[in-house]
Design an enzyme around this catalytic site. Structure first.
Site, PDB file in Angstrom:
ATOM      1  N   ASN A 214       4.408  10.738   0.416  1.00  0.00           N
ATOM      2  CA  ASN A 214       3.349   9.580   0.493  1.00  0.00           C
ATOM      3  C   ASN A 214       2.034   9.870   0.712  1.00  0.00           C
ATOM      4  O   ASN A 214       1.273   9.636   1.378  1.00  0.00           O
ATOM      5  CB  ASN A 214       3.925   8.825   1.698  1.00  0.00           C
TER       6      ASN A 214
ATOM      7  N   HIS B  79       2.560  -3.604   7.526  1.00  0.00           N
ATOM      8  CA  HIS B  79       4.027  -3.773   7.043  1.00  0.00           C
ATOM      9  C   HIS B  79       4.468  -5.043   7.348  1.00  0.00           C
ATOM     10  O   HIS B  79       5.448  -5.834   6.513  1.00  0.00           O
ATOM     11  CB  HIS B  79       4.983  -2.863   7.494  1.00  0.00           C
TER      12      HIS B  79
END
Length: 495
Positions: free
Chosen positions: A343, A379
Site C-alpha cells: 500500500n 474509512h
C-alpha cells in the site's frame, strides 16, 4: 447503478451478479482506454486529453453508480472554486480538509449499513484524498521556495489549474477504477461461497496533479524523439501477475473466507487451529488487494503515467504508481517491512499530507497516532477500522522498542546475533509476523465489535496483551539491561 441490459444478460450466462460483472468490466476497461490514449492521443492537444479522461472516468462511474456521480462532480467543482477564490493559502487547505471529509462522512452516515457497501462513497473515498492533495499542492506551490521541502518543490503547483485540468485529473480512469472493483473478484466465478467483503483500507491509486500534467505534456516517456512510449509489454506483464494473484485469491477464498470466523464451527476449533486459520486467512485476504492494485497499475503503465526515469543500467522504469513491492511483500520479516512494501501510495499520501504537517506537535508518537486516526475516520465509523489501526500502532511501536533494546543492551544483541540462535529466531519472527497480519485484519473485515470481539476473545487476545505488556515493560528493561558506566578508581581521581 445503471441498468445495462447486456451486462445483465452476460452476468446471468457467467453465473455471477450484475453488480459484480459491471465492476470487473470497469476495472478491465482501463486497458483499452489507455491503449486508445497511447495510440491516438499521444502528442495531441492537452485539452483533448482532459476531455477524454473526464468523459471516460464519468462514464465508468455512471455505469457503476448511475446519477450518484453528481456527488463527485459537486466536490470537484467546490475544490476548484476554493483554489480559485481563496488562492494558495492555508485557509483553502483547512476548508478542503473540512469540506471533503465532512462530505464523505455524511455519505457514510446516510448510506452505510452493517456490511461493506459498494456505492458512490466507495470511489469517493479515493477522490476525497485526491482533492485534499490537490488543494494542498496548490498551497505548497505558492510558498517561498526557501520554505518548501523537497517533496513540496516536486509536487507543488505554481499556477492555478483550470477546471478542465482538475476534472481530467480527478476522473482519470487509473484513479476511479481502484476500490469498488475489488468487491466482486472473489465471486467471479470461481467460488461457491459468498463474495469476500471489500475492505476499503488503503485501496486507491494516488497520483498528484504534477504527475498528471507531465503525462499530458508528453514528459513521461522513455522515447525522446516524439515517439510513443514503449510501455505495452510492461503493462501486460503487470496485468498477468495481477490476474495470477486475483485467481489465487478467488480459489483460496473458497476455503478461507471472512464469514467463517462468525460461524459456530470456527469457535469449536482448538485455539491453535483457529490461530492457523487466521494466519492463512490474513495472507489470502491481502491477495485481493495485491491483484487489483497490479491490474490497475497495468492500465496506468499503458497510459505512460507511471514512467519514472531509468535505472542504473539505462532500462526504463514504470513504477511511479507502484502500490506493492512484490518480492519484499512475500519475504517480509518485520512489521516495518509490511508498511514499506504494501500500500505504498497510501503511505506516501498519509506521510506527505498528514504526518509531516503535524511536525509542530514535536512528538512522533502523537503525529503517528493522529495520522492513523485520520485514516480510520476516512474509512468510516465502524469500530473494526479503529481496532485495526490501534493494533498497527501497537505492533510498529513494539517492534521499534525491541530494536532499541538491542541497541542499548550488548547482551541482548549478542544473543540475537548468535549464529546458532539466529536461524531459529528468524523462523519464530516470521511465524509471529504472519499470525499478526491476520489478527488485526479480523476487525477490519468483520467491522462490527459484536463479531470481531468474539474472534479475538476466542483467541484469548493473544494479539493484544503480549505486545502491550512488552511496551509497558520496555522502559524498565532498557534500564535493567543497559550496561552501567564503570566508576573511576581512586587512583584515577587523585591524578
Amino acid at each position: 447503478m445503471a441498468d445495462l441490459g447486456l451486462v445483465k444478460t452476460l452476468a446471468g450466462a457467467l453465473g455471477t451478479n450484475e453488480a459484480s460483472l459491471t465492476l470487473i468490466l470497469g476495472l478491465l476497461a482501463g486497458y483499452p482506454l489507455a491503449f486508445f490514449q497511447r495510440q491516438f492521443l499521444f502528442g495531441k492537444s492537452a485539452t483533448l486529453h482532459h476531455i477524454y479522461f473526464t468523459l471516460t472516468g464519468l462514464g465508468i462511474l455512471y455505469a457503476n453508480f448511475g446519477t450518484d456521480i453528481i456527488h463527485h462532480v459537486i466536490c470537484v467543482f467546490t475544490n476548484y472554486m476554493l483554489m480559485r477564490i481563496i488562492g494558495p493559502k492555508l485557509l483553502s487547505v483547512q476548508l478542503a480538509f473540512v469540506f471533503n471529509m465532512a462530505y464523505l462522512l455524511a455519505g457514510y452516515h446516510f448510506c452505510a449499513s452493517n456490511t461493506y457497501d459498494v456505492m458512490w462513497t466507495t470511489p469517493h473515498c479515493v477522490m476525497t484524498l485526491r482533492l485534499i492533495g490537490l488543494v494542498t499542492d496548490h498551497f505548497d506551490g505558492g510558498k517561498d521556495p526557501a520554505q518548501q521541502s523537497a517533496d513540496q518543490k516536486k509536487l507543488g503547483l505554481t499556477r492555478l489549474p483550470s477546471l478542465l485540468e482538475v476534472a481530467g485529473h480527478s476522473f482519470h480512469f487509473g484513479g476511479v477504477l481502484v476500490g469498488p472493483q475489488m468487491y466482486s473478484l472473489a465471486s467471479f466465478p470461481y467460488s461457491s461461497f459468498p463474495p469476500a467483503h471489500l475492505s476499503l483500507t488503503l485501496i486507491f491509486f494516488q497520483f498528484p496533479m504534477r504527475m498528471y500534467l507531465d503525462m499530458i505534456e508528453g514528459k513521461l516517456t522513455d522515447n525522446t524523439e516524439g515517439k510513443r512510449p514503449a510501455c505495452v509489454v510492461p503493462a501486460l506483464k503487470r496485468m498477468a501477475i495481477g490476474l495470477g494473484y486475483t485467481v489465487a485469491f478467488a480459489v483460496l477464498n473458497g476455503y478461507y473466507y471472512d464469514d467463517y470466523m462468525t460461524e459456530p464451527s470456527f469457535f469449536e476449533l482448538p485455539w491453535l487451529q483457529k490461530y492457523i486459520f487466521v494466519l492463512i486467512w490474513g495472507k489470502v485476504m491481502l491477495y485481493k488487494y495485491v491483484g487489483c492494485w497490479l491490474l490497475a497499475e497495468g492500465s496506468c503503465i499503458l497510459s505512460s503515467l507511471t514512467y519514472n526515469g531509468r535505472d542504473e543500467h539505462g532500462n526504463p522504469l514504470w513504477d511511479s504508481c507502484k502500490n506493492i513491492k512484490l518480492s519484499k511483500f512475500e519475504m517480509v520479516m518485520s512489521f516495518q517491512d509490511v508498511i514499506d512494501s504494501f500500500n505504498i501510495n497510501t503511505n506516501k499520501w498519509a506521510a506527505h499530507y498528514v504526518y509531516k504537517r503535524l511536525k509542530f506537535l514535536n512528538n512522533r508518537m502523537l503525529s503517528q497516532l493522529f495520522t492513523l486516526v485520520f485514516l480510520a475516520l476516512w474509512h468510516g465509523f465502524h469500530s473494526g477500522y479503529y481496532a485495526c489501526f490501534f493494533l498497527e500502532l501497537v505492533y510498529v511501536n513494539a517492534e521499534k522498542q525491541a530494536h532499541d533494546l538491542m541497541k542499548v543492551s550488548p547482551l541482548v544483541s549478542s544473543v540475537v546475533r548468535h549464529p546458532v540462535v539466529r536461524p531459529f529466531l528468524l523462523v519464530a519472527l516470521k511465524l509471529v509476523l504472519l499470525a499478526h497480519l491476520g489478527y488485526p485484519l479480523t476487525p477490519f473485515a468483520l467491522l462490527k465489535s459484536a463479531k470481531w470481539w468474539q474472534v479475538h476473545r476466542s483467541l484469548y487476545f493473544t494479539g493484544h496483551w503480549p505486545f502491550l505488556v512488552f511496551l509497558a515493560a520496555a522502559p524498565f528493561l532498557k534500564k535493567l539491561l543497559k550496561p552501567r558506566a564503570s566508576k573511576p578508581s581512586k587512583d584515577t581521581k587523585s591524578e
